[in-house]
Design an enzyme around this catalytic site. Structure first.
Site, PDB file in Angstrom:
ATOM      1  N   LYS A  54       0.843  -1.210   0.000  1.00  0.00           N
ATOM      2  CA  LYS A  54       0.000   0.000   0.000  1.00  0.00           C
ATOM      3  C   LYS A  54       0.869   1.247   0.000  1.00  0.00           C
ATOM      4  O   LYS A  54       1.747   1.409   0.850  1.00  0.00           O
ATOM      5  CB  LYS A  54      -0.902   0.028   1.238  1.00  0.00           C
TER       6      LYS A  54
HETATM    7  O1  LIG Z   1      -6.857   1.774   2.383  1.00  0.00           O
HETATM    8  C1  LIG Z   1      -7.414   0.773   2.813  1.00  0.00           C
HETATM    9  C2  LIG Z   1      -7.518  -0.364   1.983  1.00  0.00           C
HETATM   10  O2  LIG Z   1      -6.839  -0.204   0.828  1.00  0.00           O
HETATM   11  C3  LIG Z   1      -8.039   0.668   4.133  1.00  0.00           C
HETATM   12  O3  LIG Z   1      -7.357  -0.214   4.981  1.00  0.00           O
HETATM   13  C4  LIG Z   1      -8.206   2.009   4.728  1.00  0.00           C
HETATM   14  O4  LIG Z   1      -6.997   2.370   5.292  1.00  0.00           O
HETATM   15  C5  LIG Z   1      -9.325   1.985   5.727  1.00  0.00           C
HETATM   16  O5  LIG Z   1     -10.471   1.603   5.079  1.00  0.00           O
HETATM   17  C6  LIG Z   1      -9.554   3.304   6.319  1.00  0.00           C
HETATM   18  O6  LIG Z   1      -8.400   3.781   6.893  1.00  0.00           O
HETATM   19  C7  LIG Z   1     -10.593   3.242   7.360  1.00  0.00           C
HETATM   20  O7  LIG Z   1     -10.982   4.541   7.530  1.00  0.00           O
HETATM   21  P1  LIG Z   1     -12.090   4.979   8.563  1.00  0.00           P
HETATM   22  O8  LIG Z   1     -13.196   4.019   8.456  1.00  0.00           O
HETATM   23  O9  LIG Z   1     -11.416   4.961   9.868  1.00  0.00           O
HETATM   24  O10 LIG Z   1     -12.431   6.346   8.104  1.00  0.00           O
END
Ligand SMILES: O=C(CO)[C@@H](O)[C@H](O)[C@H](O)[C@H](O)COP(=O)(O)O
Ligand SMILES: O=C[C@H](O)COP(=O)(O)O
Length: 939
Positions: A141
């Protein structure tokens, strides 16, 4: 009824889980989701790992097994644990990946969030993680910042699967989509396979509504129109991004790649848990269902959708309405681009915060695991100081001080040339001194029957070796080390009388290679050795330690010295003990340099770039010292147990010379006996250094009384003397950090240079005219002649002058006794007696030093630090003076010139001073008389 999650797959949308943890994997929960819900992927991020590793004990066994093999920094411990989880998840998903021929079945691991704005570092880290995880179904990522996009293109070209994270707007999405395509094209151009590569573009959903809804709610009076937009914008934005995606995969450019087997970069909906309880808990799944997409759901959202989600293809419906929503945001002045930019920044910050917490938790577990292998430090701080310290530590965390210190980021200090002076960090990892070469020298000289080594050097070149000799002693078969850092003829003679020159090695140690004292001392001992052993033997008895290109290096080379060890010009003298300047003496003392570094490393790692300030022993200490200075507590009072007492002189130099400038800084107080609270002002910080086995109940109770009276007390404990190297490093970091808090450059010493220049002018004058210019005395009384600043003029007895001088001591001031005499037990005793009586009666800090030794150390702070010093300089007529070979100077003249130069600079800086000169040769009697006068003056 069939499982709504499975229906998503039927609609062409992949179901991924936005979560991972050791326990979850161990319990077979991931396998269950794959089988029951058709799950085809897993994403992780720093927040997810923080939740998993930052609490509880699930990872402890693995962490300990890792550390048993080799100690490591917090980030390496975290990475090891994370990679284990990611590999396990990847292996569980491997059958899915194989079945779908690489179109799905991926697990994502994010690069360090601290690198979001650094293309080069992101690339390196992504490549490293790719290799370390070593699974084809890994996705690395990388944030979709402009810097990230450059890295993404390159990674794709190299065949690394990329999950682009932190996307909030269509422009950023288009930029990374372009990077993916360009990377594939470059790969294809090189004739490489592009059919096993995959990428997703993670579009964050709920956070967009989170910010916009708040902005909408703040717009009073416009509820009617604006209220319509609540909870709509994120989905509308995502729908339009999906339109962008579809246009892209229809483009002729994409078709070329598709024909070669390329997989499109799917849009992945991330941040899909509903945050506003007013919204349905499946909102950000229901509305975003469409072919060739992924939704990564937190477990709660996944459970909710499984329970009551509706799998209808909504993503391509009502596109006009979506466009209207986005248009409306512009019409109402809701700046979507601005919001996206802010969210990228906040998102990066949020992951940094999570990583800080995670590294803090993992780092703390490492500290617990190390136990006594790491020197302990406990703090008893008054409440207001404690609050300031915690606030500063948090600021230091947010501003990345641990990392920036290791990068030598000059903006941490004054933004000048500080980046040129951080070679000591590499030296502390054993990268400057070669243990094998040092051992070879030690073995050879021992074989020749030499038993003593005399180090000729000043300040940074002598104080560290002195600590090593006094703390560790001579190991079996090692040499005895004696340090000569004086121009006092009596002191030189006293040392010479102890030497058997047939068995003595001389170590000429000077970074600059042009310092006066080692230069003239080596001339003196060259001659002495030549007289005893003959001219042919001299070179074999001399070894030089100096920086490359110095005058000393040139003459040592020309004269054929037995060995020359080069220092690192990116290390300042007082930070040089863990380089050859300390390690050559250590080897000659018979100790293993390799072992020394090994036991020092736990502290180096504990203070490493990934150790957040709160658990970083060096940063915490530095913040305490720096905040104490800001609160008026600038006298760092060292109380050491006998086995580590000599560290005090080294610490004095490090603290005073590094921080004492521009009218600010720390005044270290060494060798003052520990008193009752009543004898101290409110300007102190007490640092207790105790070697195990030297505990002392009386000391402890005095320190307890001081802590109870509201003085800050720092307790440092060493389990073994061999761990002294850890204190060198802790204090070096602490000094840097204190410098950052105080706001000075901790690497320069502008005021030391000033007295060197004066001395040089005086000795040049002497060589020219045959005399040192005299000064007008205040008065003469018996064997004593007194000189003083303007405010003391008119005093007509020694007693009155001393009384008037000491009467100027105010709370917060300090008294310094600076003696240009032989440093021996009797003289030390006399200085202590003066200091004790003044401390106890005036309640001020007292310091003492012998010239010219202190000139290369605390002298900086006395002249450049706060103008709170009241100075008594003591000089004497030289007895049995010694000539300096090749010069029309004697050591006594040099010492007198140094004292005079020192006093002139003190005078220039408006310091309060009194010089007492002892005439006639009976120094001990003269000194005793001064002690009595001082005692009478403060009685
Ligand atoms: O970027 C990805 C997947 O590619 C996720 O793991 C992503 O970091 C998460 O969905 C978010 O950080 C979650 O965000 P939130 O629900 O805390 O706003
Ligand atoms: O602390 C440094 C002293 O002034 C000695 O400097 P040097 O190592 O260049 O001789």
């Amino acid at each position: 009824m069939s499982n709504p999650l499975k229906q998503l797959t039927e609609q062409g949308q992949a179901v991924w889980l936005d979560f991972v943890s050791r326990e979850f994997l161990a319990k077979g929960e991931l396998q269950k989701l794959i089988e029951r819900d058709g799950l085809t992927g897993v994403t992780s991020n720093p927040s997810i790992f923080e939740k998993a590793m930052g609490h509880g004990s699930d990872y402890d066994a693995s962490l300990e097994a890792f550390l048993e093999r080799a100690d490591a920094e917090p980030v390496d411990v975290y990475e090891h644990l994370a990679i284990e989880d990611i590999q396990q998840a990847a292996d569980i998903l491997r059958p899915v990946y194989d079945r779908l021929e690489g179109r799905d079945g991926y697990v994502s691991l994010e690069v360090s969030p601290y690198l979001a704005l650094d293309t080069r570092a992101t690339l390196d880290e992504a490549r490293r993680l790719w290799q370390a995880v070593n699974r084809p179904n890994l996705m690395v990522k990388v944030p979709g910042t402009p810097e990230g996009a450059v890295a993404i293109r390159k990674l794709v070209e190299e065949g690394i699967n990329v999950n682009v994270t932190l996307l909030f707007d269509r422009n950023a999405y288009m930029a990374v989509a372009e990077a993916y395509i360009a990377g594939l094209e470059a790969r294809l151009h090189q004739g490489k396979d592009i059919s096993r590569l995959a990428s997703v573009a993670s579009f964050f959903i709920s956070r967009v509504d989170g910010v916009l809804d708040k902005l909408i709610d703040e717009r009073k009076g416009e509820e009617a129109e604006l209220g319509e937009l609540r909870g709509k914008v994120a989905i509308a934005n995502a729908k339009l991004a999906y339109q962008d995606y579809q246009r892209l995969i229809q483009s002729p450019r994409w078709k070329v790649l598709e024909a070669k087997g390329a997989h499109p970069q799917r849009l992945l909906w991330a941040s899909t848990g509903s945050k506003d309880p007013a919204y349905p808990d499946t909102l950000y799944v229901d509305q975003l269902i469409g072919p060739d997409t992924v939704n990564t759901m937190p477990p709660k959202t996944m459970d909710a959708f499984r329970d009551h989600g509706t799998a209808a293809p909504m993503l391509s419906t009502d596109i006009e309405a979506a466009q209207r929503v986005v248009d409306a945001t512009a019409r109402f002045g809701l700046d979507l681009d601005g919001v996206a930019k802010r969210l990228v920044k906040d998102g990066a910050r949020q992951f940094e915060d999570a990583a800080d917490a995670l590294l803090g938790a993992v780092g703390q577990k490492r500290l617990d695991f190390l136990g006594e292998r790491l020197n302990a430090a406990d703090y008893r701080l008054p409440q207001d100081l404690n609050e300031a310290v915690e606030a500063r530590l948090d600021e230091a965390r947010r501003e990345g001080w641990s990392r920036r210190l290791w990068q030598g980021d000059a903006s941490l200090w004054t933004g000048r040339d500080e980046d040129q002076w951080v070679g000591w960090l590499a030296a502390a990892q054993g990268r400057q001194a070669d243990p094998v070469a040092l051992k070879a020298l030690a073995d050879a000289v021992r074989k020749e029957g030499l038993d003593t080594v005399v180090l000729l050097g000043m300040g940074g070149s002598s104080l560290g070796p002195e600590v090593l000799a006094n703390t560790l002693g001579t190991a079996t078969g090692g040499l005895t080390l004696k340090v000569l850092d004086s121009t006092d003829p009596a002191q030189i003679t006293a040392l010479e009388e102890q030497l058997d020159l047939r068995k003595t090695l001389f170590l000429v140690s000077s970074k600059s290679g042009s310092t006066l004292e080692p230069e003239i001392l080596r001339a003196y001992f060259h001659q002495a050795v030549e007289r005893t052993l003959g001219a042919g033997e001299v070179q074999q008895r001399f070894v030089a330690i100096t920086d490359p290109g110095s005058k000393l290096e040139a003459s040592a080379t020309a004269e054929g010295y037995r060995a020359i060890f080069q220092g690192d010009p990116h290390i300042g003298g007082r930070y040089s003990v863990l380089s050859v300047f300390g390690m050559v003496p250590l080897a000659l003392l018979g100790h293993s340099v390799a072992d020394f570094f090994q036991v020092t490393q736990p502290m180096v790692l504990a203070c490493g770039p990934s150790a957040p300030p709160a658990i970083n022993p060096g940063i915490r200490l530095g913040v305490v010292l720096g905040e104490a200075v800001r609160a008026g507590r600038d006298k760092v009072t060292l109380i050491a147990s006998p086995g580590v007492a000599s560290l005090g002189a080294w610490l004095e130099q490090l603290l005073a010379e590094s921080t004492g400038k521009q009218g600010k800084g720390i005044i270290p107080v060494d060798l003052e006996p520990l008193g009752e609270p009543g004898v101290y002002g409110r300007d102190r910080v007490f640092v207790s250094l105790v070697l195990a086995g030297e505990e002392d109940a009386e000391r402890d109770s005095r320190l307890q009384a001081l802590a109870a009276a509201g003085h800050p007390v720092v307790d440092i404990r060493l389990a073994r003397a061999e761990l002294i190297g850890q204190e060198f490093f802790r204090w070096e970091v602490a000094t840097e950090v204190a410098g950052a808090v105080i706001g000075i450059n901790p690497f320069d010493q502008p005021d030391v240079e000033a007295s060197k220049i004066k001395t040089r002018a005086l000795t040049d004058g002497y060589e020219r005219d045959g005399r040192l210019a005299g000064d007008e005395p205040l008065l003469e009384e018996g064997a004593l002649t007194l000189f003083g600043d303007a405010d003391l003029q008119g005093q007509d007895t020694a007693r009155a002058a001393i009384k008037a001088h000491l009467a100027r001591l105010q709370p917060g001031d300090y008294l310094a006794v600076l003696a240009y005499l032989e440093r021996n037990a009797v003289h030390e005793e006399a200085l202590s007696a003066m200091r004790d009586s003044i401390r106890d009666s005036k309640r001020v800090a007292t310091v003492g030093g012998f010239g010219p030794r202190f000139l290369h150390s605390t002298g900086q702070a006395y002249k450049g630090g706060p103008n709170s010093g009241v100075f008594i300089q003591i000089t004497a007529d030289a007895q049995n003076d010694l000539e300096i070979p090749g010069r029309s100077l004697s050591f006594g003249i040099v010492e007198a010139a140094q004292a005079k130069g020192d006093l002139e600079v003190l005078a220039e800086r408006g310091r309060r001073y009194l010089r007492v000169h002892i005439k006639g040769g009976d120094i001990d009697a003269g000194l005793q008389q001064i002690v009595e006068l001082v005692e009478a003056a403060v009685a």
